[in-house]
Design a protein around this motif. Structure first.
Motif, mmCIF file in Angstrom:
data_model
loop_
_atom_site.group_PDB
_atom_site.id
_atom_site.type_symbol
_atom_site.label_atom_id
_atom_site.label_comp_id
_atom_site.label_asym_id
_atom_site.label_seq_id
_atom_site.Cartn_x
_atom_site.Cartn_y
_atom_site.Cartn_z
ATOM 1 N N GLY A 1 0.713 -1.337 0.043
ATOM 2 C CA GLY A 1 -0.077 0.011 -0.003
ATOM 3 C C GLY A 1 0.910 1.292 0.033
ATOM 4 N N PRO A 2 0.203 2.429 0.270
ATOM 5 C CA PRO A 2 1.229 3.504 0.011
ATOM 6 C C PRO A 2 1.902 4.097 0.952
ATOM 7 N N GLY A 3 1.588 3.490 2.268
ATOM 8 C CA GLY A 3 2.687 3.885 3.322
ATOM 9 C C GLY A 3 2.067 4.033 4.637
ATOM 10 N N LYS B 1 6.981 -4.495 -1.379
ATOM 11 C CA LYS B 1 7.221 -3.306 -2.560
ATOM 12 C C LYS B 1 5.914 -2.304 -2.275
ATOM 13 N N GLY B 2 6.139 -1.081 -2.538
ATOM 14 C CA GLY B 2 5.517 -0.077 -2.471
ATOM 15 C C GLY B 2 4.333 -0.178 -3.141
ATOM 16 N N GLY B 3 3.019 0.307 -2.818
ATOM 17 C CA GLY B 3 1.715 0.305 -3.575
ATOM 18 C C GLY B 3 1.323 -1.208 -3.760
ATOM 19 N N ASP B 4 1.194 -1.516 -5.003
ATOM 20 C CA ASP B 4 1.139 -2.937 -5.702
ATOM 21 C C ASP B 4 2.246 -3.242 -6.309
ATOM 22 N N SER B 5 2.687 -4.393 -6.040
ATOM 23 C CA SER B 5 3.952 -4.777 -6.699
ATOM 24 C C SER B 5 3.889 -5.108 -8.284
ATOM 25 N N VAL C 1 2.385 -3.058 -10.342
ATOM 26 C CA VAL C 1 2.195 -1.633 -10.847
ATOM 27 C C VAL C 1 3.334 -0.949 -10.880
ATOM 28 N N PHE C 2 4.048 -0.763 -12.182
ATOM 29 C CA PHE C 2 5.425 0.157 -12.213
ATOM 30 C C PHE C 2 6.585 -0.674 -11.025
ATOM 31 N N GLY C 3 6.429 -1.763 -10.616
ATOM 32 C CA GLY C 3 7.237 -2.227 -9.515
ATOM 33 C C GLY C 3 8.034 -3.442 -9.874
ATOM 34 N N SER D 1 -0.486 3.236 -5.131
ATOM 35 C CA SER D 1 -0.277 4.696 -5.008
ATOM 36 C C SER D 1 -1.065 5.707 -6.146
ATOM 37 N N ALA D 2 -1.190 4.729 -7.351
ATOM 38 C CA ALA D 2 -1.645 5.453 -8.452
ATOM 39 C C ALA D 2 -3.333 5.747 -7.992
ATOM 40 N N ILE D 3 -3.864 4.938 -7.415
ATOM 41 C CA ILE D 3 -5.313 5.349 -7.078
ATOM 42 C C ILE D 3 -5.425 6.078 -5.394
ATOM 43 N N VAL E 1 0.787 15.132 -5.595
ATOM 44 C CA VAL E 1 0.602 14.509 -4.160
ATOM 45 C C VAL E 1 1.953 13.829 -3.651
ATOM 46 N N GLU E 2 2.478 14.349 -2.908
ATOM 47 C CA GLU E 2 3.991 13.806 -2.556
ATOM 48 C C GLU E 2 3.816 12.883 -1.134
ATOM 49 N N ARG E 3 4.600 11.719 -1.097
ATOM 50 C CA ARG E 3 4.482 10.835 0.144
ATOM 51 C C ARG E 3 3.025 10.781 0.578
ATOM 52 N N ALA E 4 2.232 10.419 -0.393
ATOM 53 C CA ALA E 4 0.683 10.224 -0.072
ATOM 54 C C ALA E 4 0.652 9.257 1.127
ATOM 55 N N THR E 5 0.069 9.451 2.084
ATOM 56 C CA THR E 5 -0.693 8.844 3.253
ATOM 57 C C THR E 5 0.602 8.874 4.366
HETATM 58 N N1 SAH Z 1 4.421 -0.101 -7.180
HETATM 59 C C1 SAH Z 1 4.138 1.073 -6.720
HETATM 60 C C2 SAH Z 1 4.708 2.287 -7.883
HETATM 61 C C3 SAH Z 1 6.080 2.098 -8.020
HETATM 62 S S1 SAH Z 1 6.798 3.132 -9.045
HETATM 63 C C4 SAH Z 1 2.590 1.319 -6.583
HETATM 64 O O1 SAH Z 1 1.714 0.659 -7.126
HETATM 65 O O2 SAH Z 1 2.382 2.436 -5.909
HETATM 66 C C5 SAH Z 1 7.325 4.512 -8.097
HETATM 67 C C6 SAH Z 1 6.420 5.559 -8.117
HETATM 68 O O3 SAH Z 1 5.514 5.334 -7.420
HETATM 69 C C7 SAH Z 1 6.950 6.849 -7.314
HETATM 70 O O4 SAH Z 1 7.935 7.507 -8.189
HETATM 71 C C8 SAH Z 1 5.715 7.796 -7.159
HETATM 72 O O5 SAH Z 1 5.085 8.157 -8.508
HETATM 73 C C9 SAH Z 1 4.759 6.542 -6.780
HETATM 74 N N2 SAH Z 1 4.561 6.208 -5.440
HETATM 75 C C10 SAH Z 1 4.554 5.121 -4.636
HETATM 76 N N3 SAH Z 1 4.389 5.496 -3.322
HETATM 77 C C11 SAH Z 1 3.828 6.775 -3.433
HETATM 78 C C12 SAH Z 1 3.312 7.580 -2.158
HETATM 79 N N4 SAH Z 1 3.074 7.036 -0.859
HETATM 80 N N5 SAH Z 1 2.870 9.065 -2.567
HETATM 81 C C13 SAH Z 1 3.032 9.383 -3.844
HETATM 82 N N6 SAH Z 1 3.651 8.728 -4.970
HETATM 83 C C14 SAH Z 1 4.110 7.431 -4.664
#
Ligand code: SAH
Length: 253
Positions: A15-17, A90-94, A96-98, A122-124, A201-205
């Motif tokens: 997830g986003p953090g 991995k951040g977000g979903d592994s 999606v660009f991961g 994080s895309a959503i 949106v920087e460092r969302a959540t």
């Molecule tokens: N797999 C991740 C994306 C990895 S690519 C996902 O599904 O979220 C890395 C990019 O993800 C960053 O450059 C940024 O654009 C975005 N990202 C990931 N976490 C973020 C967050 N908490 N806040 C804003 N952007 C985030």
């Protein structure tokens, strides 16, 4: 670590953090894992939940260089062959660009049992944390997820900004802080209205989330004034204007 039993790798999205946005399954696996391979994107709060002796950082190294993907691939196989339960976090979903797809293929080629555990991308969630729905019945019926990492001025750019502008739908750009000037130019050149709302949106959540808003014309100077840095999401489209309409009532982040 168990001795003879074959190990397994879980490709887990964090997830986003915000730790509250981990899935129940991700949280359980973080507790059960013998080893967790992660980079910085899950954020300090989630990484801080993992006991230090279980953590291996495969993100940016001290000198600013990325750990080579080959190293991470090989390490996952090695740990699983030793019988470990391994979480690749991995951040977000592994997927999606991961580069999760590459790790999945490598593990499968090496006969390692592997499971994908979806995470909130994080895309959503990034736009949502700023009060921005990625679709809205009144303005947009499509949304595109795009990498901003490619240089739009390069002939071989894999991203077709003309085609994206023509969708008329929401564009969500990941990895798009540095090349913001290039792709906002490309979208204007493609005929997109310069007054189209744009949000960063920087460092969302994360506890220090930052949001900055403008238009296709102004967003580069907005970025510079606000000091927006990666990781950040760029949302382009009418939905980005929703933030102003709901801000007074927006709670959570
Ligand atoms: N797999 C991740 C994306 C990895 S690519 C996902 O599904 O979220 C890395 C990019 O993800 C960053 O450059 C940024 O654009 C975005 N990202 C990931 N976490 C973020 C967050 N908490 N806040 C804003 N952007 C985030």
């Amino acid at each position: 670590m168990t001795d003879a039993a074959p190990g397994k790798v879980y490709l887990v999205g964090s997830g986003p953090g915000d730790p509250d946005l981990l899935t129940v399954k991700a949280k359980r696996l973080l507790e059960e894992a013998d080893v967790v391979l992660h980079d910085k994107l899950p954020g300090p709060e989630i990484i801080g939940m993992i006991p230090e002796e279980k953590r291996e950082d495969v993100g940016k190294r001290a000198g600013g260089e990325w750990t080579p993907q080959e190293y991470t691939n090989a390490r996952l196989v090695e740990l699983a062959e030793e019988g470990n339960t391994v979480v690749r976090l991995k951040g977000g979903d592994s997927m999606v660009f991961g580069r999760g797809g590459e790790e999945l293929a490598h593990l499968a080629e090496n006969g390692i049992p592997v499971e994908i555990v979806p995470g909130i991308t994080s895309a959503i969630a990034g736009p949502e944390a700023a009060g921005i729905p990625v679709t809205h019945r009144d303005y947009t019926s499509s949304v595109s997820f795009v990498t901003g990492h490619e240089d739009p001025t390069k002939d071989e750019s894999a991203v077709d900004w003309d085609a994206l502008a023509a969708t008329g739908g929401t564009l969500v750009v990941l990895m798009g802080v540095g090349k913001l000037p290039q792709y906002t130019d490309a979208l204007r050149d493609a005929g997109m209205d310069p007054d189209t709302p744009v949000a960063l949106v920087e460092r969302a959540t994360w506890p220090d989330q930052q949001v900055a808003t403008g238009t296709l014309d102004t967003i580069v100077s907005v970025r510079d004034e606000a000091g927006i840095e990666p990781p950040a999401i760029t949302v382009i489209g009418e939905v980005a204007g929703e933030r102003e309409r709901v801000l007074e009532f927006l709670e959570g982040y």
